[in-house]
Design a protein around this motif. Structure first.
Motif, mmCIF file in Angstrom:
data_model
loop_
_atom_site.group_PDB
_atom_site.id
_atom_site.type_symbol
_atom_site.label_atom_id
_atom_site.label_comp_id
_atom_site.label_asym_id
_atom_site.label_seq_id
_atom_site.Cartn_x
_atom_site.Cartn_y
_atom_site.Cartn_z
ATOM 1 N N ASP A 150 0.204 -6.387 -13.050
ATOM 2 C CA ASP A 150 -0.818 -6.381 -11.611
ATOM 3 C C ASP A 150 -0.166 -6.003 -10.294
ATOM 4 O OD1 ASP A 150 -2.551 -7.097 -13.514
ATOM 5 O OD2 ASP A 150 -3.942 -8.325 -12.181
ATOM 6 N N ARG A 151 1.040 -6.123 -10.526
ATOM 7 C CA ARG A 151 1.828 -5.649 -9.022
ATOM 8 C C ARG A 151 1.537 -4.299 -8.592
ATOM 9 N NH1 ARG A 151 7.603 -8.354 -10.519
ATOM 10 N NH2 ARG A 151 6.816 -10.512 -10.806
ATOM 11 N N GLY B 191 12.314 -12.407 -13.458
ATOM 12 C CA GLY B 191 11.640 -13.059 -12.183
ATOM 13 C C GLY B 191 10.342 -12.624 -12.013
ATOM 14 N N TYR B 192 9.564 -13.503 -11.252
ATOM 15 C CA TYR B 192 8.091 -13.135 -10.616
ATOM 16 C C TYR B 192 8.026 -13.056 -9.176
ATOM 17 C CZ TYR B 192 6.308 -14.259 -15.465
ATOM 18 O OH TYR B 192 6.046 -14.126 -16.779
ATOM 19 N N THR C 21 0.664 -8.480 -20.517
ATOM 20 C CA THR C 21 2.088 -8.213 -20.869
ATOM 21 C C THR C 21 2.888 -8.535 -19.935
ATOM 22 O OG1 THR C 21 1.639 -6.130 -20.514
ATOM 23 C CG2 THR C 21 1.198 -6.445 -22.402
ATOM 24 N N GLY C 22 2.436 -8.794 -18.771
ATOM 25 C CA GLY C 22 3.397 -9.332 -17.705
ATOM 26 C C GLY C 22 3.923 -10.624 -17.732
ATOM 27 N N LEU C 23 3.432 -11.489 -18.600
ATOM 28 C CA LEU C 23 3.714 -12.965 -18.670
ATOM 29 C C LEU C 23 4.674 -13.053 -19.628
ATOM 30 C CD1 LEU C 23 0.236 -14.702 -18.455
ATOM 31 C CD2 LEU C 23 1.933 -14.417 -16.762
ATOM 32 N N THR D 97 -2.762 -16.049 -17.454
ATOM 33 C CA THR D 97 -2.728 -15.511 -15.833
ATOM 34 C C THR D 97 -1.845 -16.359 -15.196
ATOM 35 O OG1 THR D 97 -4.938 -14.793 -15.751
ATOM 36 C CG2 THR D 97 -4.071 -14.919 -13.651
ATOM 37 N N PHE D 98 -0.926 -15.858 -14.271
ATOM 38 C CA PHE D 98 -0.112 -16.761 -13.450
ATOM 39 C C PHE D 98 -0.248 -16.072 -11.928
ATOM 40 C CE2 PHE D 98 4.527 -16.829 -11.824
ATOM 41 C CZ PHE D 98 4.224 -18.137 -11.094
ATOM 42 N N THR D 99 -0.514 -17.136 -11.160
ATOM 43 C CA THR D 99 -0.869 -16.616 -9.602
ATOM 44 C C THR D 99 -0.157 -17.439 -8.830
ATOM 45 O OG1 THR D 99 -3.287 -15.953 -10.021
ATOM 46 C CG2 THR D 99 -2.514 -16.130 -7.702
#
Length: 234
Positions: free
Chosen positions: A55-56, A160-161, A169-171, A218-220
């Motif tokens: 999502d970036r 990292g994030y 798939t970004g997690l 999801t991670f926000t």
């Protein structure tokens, strides 16, 4: 968001960079001894590719991946004076727009290596976080060809994030830490159907940790600057 630690050192590195302008030779960690002599104050440049995530927002591509500007043939990449090392030539391949001085393109990579060297000496976590957040630009190719001693920093940053929303798939499950969050840092990890698994904030700007569970979807993160892997998250 530009981190206060990095923004406060911008003037010192800018002075060092002016002293190094025009240099086209050298090898190893940037070949920029004039900058190194300016004295160990770290800084970074803005806007780079953060660690991969579905999502970036895409950052401005590095010269190697830019297809709109014709690049000078490898045989035409020669400095006005002196010569390039093999590693420098490798870095410059497909990076020099036609009509541009290749030494100027090389200088960009050298400055990236200089920034990383200063940051690692001051605080390795900040160095990793600066790559994750995009404060240090184009780190991977610069490190690969010009300062490979910092490869471990780039490798850790890739796991990292940065602040933002990451899902699918970004997690990557595991434990993460934000070593230098702002006072407005907050986060949430959610599972299927948006069910909250973990959330929190760091009103005092103290280092914080989270767990991204395997069930997370999801991670926000907002105001936390960068999250680094803590331990083996493989």
């Amino acid at each position: 968001m530009r981190h206060p630690f990095l923004a406060g050192a911008a003037v010192a590195l800018a002075t060092a960079a002016l002293a190094a302008c025009g240099s086209s030779g050298g090898s190893g960690d940037g070949g920029n001894e004039a900058t190194a002599a300016a004295g160990g104050t770290p800084t970074t440049a803005a806007v780079a590719s953060p660690a991969p995530s579905a999502d970036r927002t895409a950052a401005a591509p590095a010269p190697r991946r830019s297809g709109g500007t014709p690049k000078a043939p490898a045989g035409d990449i020669t400095p006005a004076t002196g010569s390039f090392t093999e590693k420098q030539k490798e870095y410059l391949t497909d990076r020099v727009p036609k009509g541009m001085d290749p030494a100027a393109v090389l200088q960009t990579g050298q400055e990236t290596c200089d920034r990383l060297r200063y940051l690692v000496k001051a605080d390795r976590d900040i160095a990793v976080a600066a790559i994750v957040s995009g404060e240090v630009t184009d780190a991977e190719p610069a490190v690969t060809h010009l300062c490979p001693q910092h490869q471990d920093v780039v490798d850790e940053a890739a796991l990292g994030y940065a602040d933002g929303t990451h899902r699918g798939t970004g997690l990557r499950p595991g434990r993460y830490r934000a070593p230098s969050p702002t006072k407005t840092c907050s986060w949430q990890v959610a599972g299927a159907d948006g069910k909250e698994l973990e959330s929190g904030s760091s009103a005092e700007g103290e280092p914080v940790g989270i767990t991204v569970a395997r069930s997370a979807r999801t991670f926000t993160s907002t105001g936390c600057y960068a999250w680094l892997p803590q331990g083996d998250n493989s």
